[in-house]
Enzyme design. Structure first.
Site, PDB file in Angstrom:
ATOM      1  CG  ASP A  69      11.799  55.111  21.328  1.00 33.24           C
ATOM      2  OD1 ASP A  69      12.100  54.995  22.536  1.00 33.24           O
ATOM      3  OD2 ASP A  69      10.650  54.923  20.891  1.00 33.24           O
ATOM      4  CG  HIS A 120      12.324  50.862  19.402  1.00 37.03           C
ATOM      5  ND1 HIS A 120      10.954  50.891  19.528  1.00 37.03           N
ATOM      6  CD2 HIS A 120      12.632  51.882  18.564  1.00 37.03           C
ATOM      7  CE1 HIS A 120      10.476  51.886  18.799  1.00 37.03           C
ATOM      8  NE2 HIS A 120      11.457  52.496  18.187  1.00 37.03           N
ATOM      9  CG  HIS A 124      12.556  50.916  14.064  1.00 40.02           C
ATOM     10  ND1 HIS A 124      11.901  51.776  13.203  1.00 40.02           N
ATOM     11  CD2 HIS A 124      12.317  51.406  15.298  1.00 40.02           C
ATOM     12  CE1 HIS A 124      11.314  52.743  13.909  1.00 40.02           C
ATOM     13  NE2 HIS A 124      11.550  52.542  15.176  1.00 40.02           N
ATOM     14  CG  HIS A 217      12.659  59.386  18.228  1.00 35.33           C
ATOM     15  ND1 HIS A 217      11.541  60.105  18.593  1.00 35.33           N
ATOM     16  CD2 HIS A 217      12.216  58.165  17.821  1.00 35.33           C
ATOM     17  CE1 HIS A 217      10.467  59.352  18.412  1.00 35.33           C
ATOM     18  NE2 HIS A 217      10.835  58.170  17.952  1.00 35.33           N
TER      19      HIS A 217
HETATM   20 ZN   LIG Z   1      11.465  53.929  16.715  1.00 36.15          ZN
END
Ligand SMILES: [Zn+2]
Length: 256
Positions: A69, A120, A124, A217
């Site tokens: 991510d 995503h 964000h 991540h």
């Molecule tokens: Zn995230």
């Protein structure tokens, strides 16, 4: 379940008014419970109370789904791609639309290596996504889809909510777009600067099993202040290799 929760939430104020003369604590309790029944599945990434959420996939093979991510990050995308290549691993990159639009060459590079690009959200908004109204939810999802479609020619089919929190407006919009909401079954808490590579690696490997969805991540700094995501991903891939677990991108039909 969704219909029952939302029906109860809509009726709760009327029930509370009716109960007020009988018992004030009971009336307040009804409203409190109705709020909690909406809040809990919003804040719990893996909860399906308000709509479908993928947390595993069906497989008879020793394989799992690696998801990365918060990119595409300028600092470590190429390094991560080289690590994935060395280990013969495929992954899904849940990218931020704003970063993708600013760094289209990285998005193309990821896709060209056979990895999946997924949504995503555009900006964000970690702290507020869970409580955004329907219009703002739609914009976050659609703008990221548009950014990816501009680069790759087609929008993605999978979405992960920022920090996994998805409110009741997310599910209908994803359904209208034919998109799947993806959570995870294994995570290492590597999304915040200062994370511990050793602890993340052991947490992820502890929960790694066939059909698992691993949340990782990129672009995050470790305890020593340097970018540590790539190093962490490599350590995890070494651990998975040692156990004979491969990283694949599962087909929609296997998601559960
Ligand atoms: Zn995230």
């Amino acid at each position: 379940m969704r219909r029952a929760i939302l029906g109860f939430a809509a009726a709760a104020p009327l029930v509370a008014i009716a109960l007020w003369k009988i018992s004030i604590p009971l009336a307040i309790g009804v409203v409190f419970v109705s709020h909690m029944l909406v809040l809990y599945p919003t804040l719990r990434a893996r909860s399906r109370w308000l709509g479908p959420v993928v947390t595993n996939f069906a497989t008879s093979q020793p394989e799992l789904w690696l998801t990365i991510d918060d990119g595409p990050d300028l600092g470590d995308t190429e390094e991560i791609l080289a690590i994935l290549r060395r280990h013969g691993a495929k992954a899904t990159f849940f990218v931020k639309g704003a970063l993708a639009a600013a760094r289209p060459e990285l998005v193309r590079m990821i896709a060209d290596e056979g990895h999946e690009i997924a949504n995503h959200s555009h900006d964000h908004p970690s702290a507020t996504f869970w409580c955004l109204p329907p219009g703002a939810i739609r914009r976050e999802i659609d703008r990221c889809n548009d950014a990816i479609a501009d680069i790759l020619g087609a929008p993605p089919s999978r979405f992960r909510a920022p920090v996994g929190m998805k409110n009741l407006f997310v599910h209908p919009h994803l359904a209208a777009r034919g998109m799947t909401l993806v959570a995870w079954s294994a995570r290492g808490f590597d999304g915040v600067d200062g994370f511990d590579v050793d602890a993340t690696t052991s947490r992820v490997l502890r929960d790694a099993r066939p059909g698992a969805i691993v949340l990782l991540h990129q672009g995050v700094r470790g305890k020593d202040g340097s970018l540590a995501s790539a190093r962490c991903i490599e350590r995890i891939l070494e651990g998975l290799d040692a156990r004979g677990l491969r990283c694949v991108i599962p087909p929609d039909a296997s998601l559960s």
